[in-house]
Enzyme design. Structure first.
Site, short mmCIF file in Angstrom:
data_model
loop_
_atom_site.label_atom_id
_atom_site.label_comp_id
_atom_site.label_asym_id
_atom_site.label_seq_id
_atom_site.Cartn_x
_atom_site.Cartn_y
_atom_site.Cartn_z
N CYS A 83 40.47 39.14 34.54
CA CYS A 83 39.75 39.97 33.57
C CYS A 83 39.86 41.46 33.92
O CYS A 83 40.94 42.01 33.81
CB CYS A 83 38.32 39.48 33.43
SG CYS A 83 37.62 39.99 31.85
N HIS A 175 38.08 34.00 33.04
CA HIS A 175 37.35 33.87 34.32
C HIS A 175 37.51 32.47 34.91
O HIS A 175 36.66 31.61 34.67
CB HIS A 175 35.86 34.14 34.09
CG HIS A 175 35.54 35.58 33.90
ND1 HIS A 175 35.06 36.39 34.89
CD2 HIS A 175 35.66 36.37 32.81
CE1 HIS A 175 34.89 37.62 34.44
NE2 HIS A 175 35.24 37.63 33.17
N GLU A 177 36.88 31.42 37.73
CA GLU A 177 35.80 31.08 38.67
C GLU A 177 34.57 30.53 37.95
O GLU A 177 33.65 30.04 38.60
CB GLU A 177 35.46 32.30 39.54
CG GLU A 177 34.57 33.36 38.90
CD GLU A 177 35.27 34.25 37.86
OE1 GLU A 177 36.42 33.97 37.48
OE2 GLU A 177 34.63 35.23 37.41
#
Ligand code: GLN
Length: 199
Positions: A83, A175, A177
């Protein structure tokens, strides 16, 4: 992975770092929260997380990390930009007066490219090299407007490039994660493995 454990730096200026750290720990690796250039020397690889690219850039400058990260990339150590990290890794930005770029990956980036109506959304992406669709979480995401000939495009959404690799650099507009799906991190770790074997 053959039980190899890597020290993966996570640039910790501003933004989402803890989720990256726990995903790394879950896969048996050691996250290092990077706050200055001395800490970077201990890392096998680096993740530049999401957040506000302008804020991260300012703090990188203040902590003398710009040249240190450029040097890290020259050593061919793997770097994963997610990002805002994608924005920072690029060589340029379109439609902005104040670009913030490390100038490492041959991409031109459109910051906040998906517009306000779609501040955050999820999409199942077809990713090169992955058999099943990848569930991607986008938050005020950028996209890659154009990429140089050595850039391998890994995924697109609505015709916009959202994941790519160039040599030791990997970027995702979303993202990784924030999902339980580890495949992007595993892809990055396979790049770290390649690098460690090559040394
Ligand atoms: N829009 C942010 C920026 O360009 C990126 C958002 C994010 O990292 N989730 O700085």
């Amino acid at each position: 992975m053959d039980g190899n454990k890597y020290r993966v730096g996570i640039l910790s200026m501003q933004g989402a770092t803890e989720e990256h750290a726990s995903q790394l720990r879950n896969l048996g690796h050691e996250p290092i929260l990077i706050k200055n250039k001395e800490m970077l020397k201990n890392a096998d690889a680096l993740i530049i997380p999401g957040g506000e690219s302008t804020a991260i850039w300012r703090l990188m400058k203040k902590n003398d990390l710009i040249e240190a990260i450029q040097h890290f990339a020259q050593l061919k150590k793997p770097i994963f930009g997610t990002c805002a990290g994608l924005v920072l890794l690029g060589k340029g930005q379109v439609e902005t007066e104040h670009p913030v770029n490390l100038g490492l990956m041959d991409i031109q980036v459109k910051r906040n490219g998906f517009g306000r109506q779609k501040d955050s959304f999820e999409a199942n992406l077809d990713v090169k090299g992955m058999k099943e669709a990848y569930p991607a979480v986008f938050i005020r995401a950028p996209y890659i407007e154009s990429a140089g000939e050595h850039v391998d495009v890994l995924a697109a959404y609505e015709g916009k490039i959202v994941a790519a690799r160039e040599d030791n650099l990997l970027v995702a507009a979303f993202h990784p994660e924030l999902t339980d799906d580890n495949r992007f991190l595993e892809l990055f770790l396979s790049m770290v493995e390649e690098k460690v074997i090559a040394v």
